[in-house]
Design an enzyme around this catalytic site. Structure first.
Site, PDB file in Angstrom:
ATOM      1  N   PRO A   7       0.853  -1.186   0.000  1.00 46.76           N
ATOM      2  CA  PRO A   7       0.000   0.000   0.000  1.00 46.76           C
ATOM      3  C   PRO A   7       0.890   1.237   0.000  1.00 46.76           C
ATOM      4  O   PRO A   7       1.870   1.291   0.738  1.00 46.76           O
ATOM      5  CB  PRO A   7      -0.740  -0.117   1.344  1.00 46.76           C
ATOM      6  CG  PRO A   7       0.143  -0.934   2.219  1.00 46.76           C
ATOM      7  CD  PRO A   7       0.921  -1.853   1.312  1.00 46.76           C
ATOM      8  N   GLU A   9       0.150   5.344  -0.033  1.00 47.58           N
ATOM      9  CA  GLU A   9      -0.789   6.455  -0.105  1.00 47.58           C
ATOM     10  C   GLU A   9      -0.318   7.520  -1.090  1.00 47.58           C
ATOM     11  O   GLU A   9       0.850   7.899  -1.086  1.00 47.58           O
ATOM     12  CB  GLU A   9      -0.919   7.089   1.295  1.00 47.58           C
ATOM     13  CG  GLU A   9      -2.059   8.053   1.400  1.00 47.58           C
ATOM     14  CD  GLU A   9      -1.693   9.289   2.183  1.00 47.58           C
ATOM     15  OE1 GLU A   9      -0.603   9.334   2.763  1.00 47.58           O
ATOM     16  OE2 GLU A   9      -2.509  10.216   2.179  1.00 47.58           O
ATOM     17  N   GLN A  72      -7.121  -1.577   3.030  1.00 46.79           N
ATOM     18  CA  GLN A  72      -6.416  -1.342   4.296  1.00 46.79           C
ATOM     19  C   GLN A  72      -7.147  -0.279   5.104  1.00 46.79           C
ATOM     20  O   GLN A  72      -7.478   0.788   4.587  1.00 46.79           O
ATOM     21  CB  GLN A  72      -4.982  -0.873   4.040  1.00 46.79           C
ATOM     22  CG  GLN A  72      -4.203  -0.716   5.345  1.00 46.79           C
ATOM     23  CD  GLN A  72      -2.784  -0.208   5.154  1.00 46.79           C
ATOM     24  OE1 GLN A  72      -2.588   0.950   4.803  1.00 46.79           O
ATOM     25  NE2 GLN A  72      -1.804  -1.054   5.405  1.00 46.79           N
ATOM     26  N   CYS A 102       1.857   3.531   9.885  1.00 47.21           N
ATOM     27  CA  CYS A 102       1.926   4.869   9.282  1.00 47.21           C
ATOM     28  C   CYS A 102       2.713   5.830  10.188  1.00 47.21           C
ATOM     29  O   CYS A 102       2.401   5.985  11.357  1.00 47.21           O
ATOM     30  CB  CYS A 102       0.514   5.405   9.044  1.00 47.21           C
ATOM     31  SG  CYS A 102       0.545   7.016   8.257  1.00 47.21           S
ATOM     32  N   ASN A 203       8.951  -7.114   4.429  1.00 44.99           N
ATOM     33  CA  ASN A 203       8.864  -5.885   3.638  1.00 44.99           C
ATOM     34  C   ASN A 203       9.976  -4.908   4.025  1.00 44.99           C
ATOM     35  O   ASN A 203      10.354  -4.817   5.182  1.00 44.99           O
ATOM     36  CB  ASN A 203       7.484  -5.242   3.877  1.00 44.99           C
ATOM     37  CG  ASN A 203       7.358  -3.837   3.303  1.00 44.99           C
ATOM     38  OD1 ASN A 203       7.093  -2.888   4.026  1.00 44.99           O
ATOM     39  ND2 ASN A 203       7.549  -3.703   2.010  1.00 44.99           N
ATOM     40  N   GLY A 204      10.440  -4.195   3.001  1.00 44.65           N
ATOM     41  CA  GLY A 204      11.409  -3.130   3.212  1.00 44.65           C
ATOM     42  C   GLY A 204      12.651  -3.295   2.374  1.00 44.65           C
ATOM     43  O   GLY A 204      13.383  -4.280   2.505  1.00 44.65           O
ATOM     44  N   ARG A 228       8.311   0.575  -3.213  1.00 38.78           N
ATOM     45  CA  ARG A 228       9.088   1.466  -4.082  1.00 38.78           C
ATOM     46  C   ARG A 228       9.818   0.692  -5.168  1.00 38.78           C
ATOM     47  O   ARG A 228      10.003   1.194  -6.277  1.00 38.78           O
ATOM     48  CB  ARG A 228      10.059   2.287  -3.214  1.00 38.78           C
ATOM     49  CG  ARG A 228       9.323   3.261  -2.291  1.00 38.78           C
ATOM     50  CD  ARG A 228      10.218   3.798  -1.208  1.00 38.78           C
ATOM     51  NE  ARG A 228      10.739   2.713  -0.384  1.00 38.78           N
ATOM     52  CZ  ARG A 228      11.779   2.826   0.439  1.00 38.78           C
ATOM     53  NH1 ARG A 228      12.390   3.984   0.542  1.00 38.78           N
ATOM     54  NH2 ARG A 228      12.180   1.795   1.142  1.00 38.78           N
TER      55      ARG A 228
HETATM   56  C1  LIG Z   1       4.737   7.368  -0.418  1.00 37.51           C
HETATM   57  C2  LIG Z   1       4.477   6.190   0.497  1.00 37.51           C
HETATM   58  C3  LIG Z   1       3.180   5.932   0.913  1.00 37.51           C
HETATM   59  C4  LIG Z   1       2.918   4.844   1.772  1.00 37.51           C
HETATM   60  N1  LIG Z   1       1.625   4.595   2.163  1.00 37.51           N
HETATM   61  C5  LIG Z   1       1.355   3.511   2.959  1.00 37.51           C
HETATM   62  C6  LIG Z   1       0.017   3.169   3.317  1.00 37.51           C
HETATM   63  O1  LIG Z   1      -0.975   3.816   2.917  1.00 37.51           O
HETATM   64  N2  LIG Z   1      -0.163   2.093   4.131  1.00 37.51           N
HETATM   65  C7  LIG Z   1       0.892   1.332   4.593  1.00 37.51           C
HETATM   66  O2  LIG Z   1       0.672   0.355   5.327  1.00 37.51           O
HETATM   67  N3  LIG Z   1       2.158   1.616   4.232  1.00 37.51           N
HETATM   68  C8  LIG Z   1       2.409   2.668   3.428  1.00 37.51           C
HETATM   69  N4  LIG Z   1       3.695   2.918   3.036  1.00 37.51           N
HETATM   70  C9  LIG Z   1       4.778   1.985   3.417  1.00 37.51           C
HETATM   71  C10 LIG Z   1       4.965   0.925   2.325  1.00 37.51           C
HETATM   72  O3  LIG Z   1       3.823   0.102   2.219  1.00 37.51           O
HETATM   73  C11 LIG Z   1       6.181   0.034   2.635  1.00 37.51           C
HETATM   74  O4  LIG Z   1       5.989  -0.559   3.888  1.00 37.51           O
HETATM   75  C12 LIG Z   1       7.498   0.813   2.637  1.00 37.51           C
HETATM   76  O5  LIG Z   1       7.579   1.683   1.528  1.00 37.51           O
HETATM   77  C13 LIG Z   1       8.712  -0.126   2.641  1.00 37.51           C
HETATM   78  O6  LIG Z   1       8.661  -0.992   1.524  1.00 37.51           O
HETATM   79  P1  LIG Z   1       9.523  -0.717   0.175  1.00 37.51           P
HETATM   80  O7  LIG Z   1      10.955  -0.539   0.604  1.00 37.51           O
HETATM   81  O8  LIG Z   1       9.301  -1.952  -0.658  1.00 37.51           O
HETATM   82  O9  LIG Z   1       8.994   0.534  -0.451  1.00 37.51           O
HETATM   83  C14 LIG Z   1       3.985   4.008   2.205  1.00 37.51           C
HETATM   84  C15 LIG Z   1       5.273   4.274   1.749  1.00 37.51           C
HETATM   85  C16 LIG Z   1       5.547   5.347   0.913  1.00 37.51           C
HETATM   86  C17 LIG Z   1       6.967   5.587   0.459  1.00 37.51           C
END
Ligand SMILES: Cc1cc2nc3c(=O)[nH]c(=O)nc-3n(C[C@H](O)[C@H](O)[C@H](O)COP(=O)(O)O)c2cc1C
Length: 310
Positions: A7, A9, A72, A102, A203-204, A228
């Site tokens: 997810p 946002e 969510q 969040c 995740n991450g 990302r």
């Molecule tokens: C711009 C942005 C918006 C995000 N919005 C949400 C969200 O609405 N809900 C949520 O659980 N995590 C949100 N996240 C976190 C991501 O779901 C994820 O946990 C985080 O980016 C790490 O994963 P990645 O390294 O694969 O990006 C957001 C992250 C970013 C960068």
């Protein structure tokens, strides 16, 4: 192995879900968070976050490519979270995901998101209320960070989610205070996973096949969530699962055009210039051409001008 589309946002809306699930071999999408305060949200509001609900039929709520979409919810009040969960399941959501990660100041000030990680009882009460309220076969998942300021409650929070009856848990391997700063602490996911029995999704900072292999090794998880990384390499799911090559730029370009077409005709057209720039910022981490394109559209302010250039 499942690859879940994270997810995000303001970034990963239904148009992006549609485009990415056409090419990416993703197994599940989670929507941007829907904020629950002190009332039951209208069907129309849920449709805005998840238009896929409108077409939820015999195969459930899916993208055009057939990938399930799970709504969510983010909130602090177990009762309202439960009532909204029931509603969104009735509308057809493929389960419920609950946001405990969040980092937004405003959301945390109002006792939502990562701030709830300060006391595992918060997680327990919310997940339990939701799980008890929805039909027994509804998948309820929770998404946590490793903690708020530190990681001392990471395992207890995972255990609270399991004890409350959740079916699965996603762990973004950072605390709230660590924000998005690398590295993600994948070994902490293993610590949580070792103490619970429900599936854990890691995740991450998973950006490529090598990272995915390493993350699975260190975390001990089969399933991964990518955010990302999927905006950087749109077919990342297939890169990880099928060891496909990253899609060539010409195909990404076609996606950018399709995105433009969607966004400029939809109700979000005023956000389009920022959204495409935001996407290009991710893409340029992998595609040199995206960097050039970003330079060309950086100063353009209207969707029409960007569309013409594309
Ligand atoms: C711009 C942005 C918006 C995000 N919005 C949400 C969200 O609405 N809900 C949520 O659980 N995590 C949100 N996240 C976190 C991501 O779901 C994820 O946990 C985080 O980016 C790490 O994963 P990645 O390294 O694969 O990006 C957001 C992250 C970013 C960068």
């Amino acid at each position: 192995m499942r690859i879940v589309l994270a997810p995000m946002e303001g970034v990963l809306d239904h148009l992006m879900r549609d485009l990415l699930t056409r090419v990416g071999s993703y197994d599940l999408c989670v929507t941007e968070f829907v904020r629950v305060v002190d009332q039951v949200i209208s069907a129309n509001a849920f449709y805005r976050f998840c238009p896929e609900l409108k077409d939820a039929g015999a195969y459930g709520c899916t993208t055009q490519a057939g990938t399930p979409v799970r709504v969510q919810l983010l909130g602090q009040h177990p009762g309202y979270m439960a009532e909204n969960a029931v509603k969104v399941v009735e509308l057809g959501s493929s389960g419920i995901d609950i946001n405990f990660g969040c980092p937004s100041k405003m959301v945390n000030k109002n006792r939502g998101g990562a701030v709830l990680l300060k006391d595992p009882e918060n997680l327990y009460q919310i997940v339990k209320a939701v799980k008890n309220a929805v039909p027994t076969d509804t998948i309820v998942s929770a998404k946590i960070r490793l903690g708020y300021e530190d990681k001392t409650l990471a395992i207890e929070n995972g255990q609270a989610v399991e004890a409350a009856g959740a079916n699965e848990l996603t762990v973004h391997a950072r605390t709230k205070v660590e924000g998005y700063k690398p590295p993600a602490h994948w070994h902490w996911i293993a610590k949580i996973k070792n103490e619970i029995n429900i599936p854990v999704i890691a995740n991450g900072d998973i950006w490529d096949l090598e990272g995915a292999i390493k993350c699975r090794e260190i975390s001990g998880c089969n399933d991964l969530m990518v955010g990302r990384g999927a905006l950087t390499v749109p077919n990342l799911g297939a890169v990880i699962k099928q060891e496909s090559d990253a899609m060539p730029w010409i195909k990404v370009q076609a996606m950018l055009l399709a995105y433009t077409e969607f966004e400029t005709h939809g109700d979000k057209s005023k956000y389009f210039p920022n959204r495409i720039k935001q996407w290009l910022k991710y893409l340029k981490n992998h595609y040199q051409e995206a960097d050039t394109l970003f330079g060309e559209i950086r100063t353009l302010k209207t969707a029409e001008a960007i569309q013409e250039l594309l």
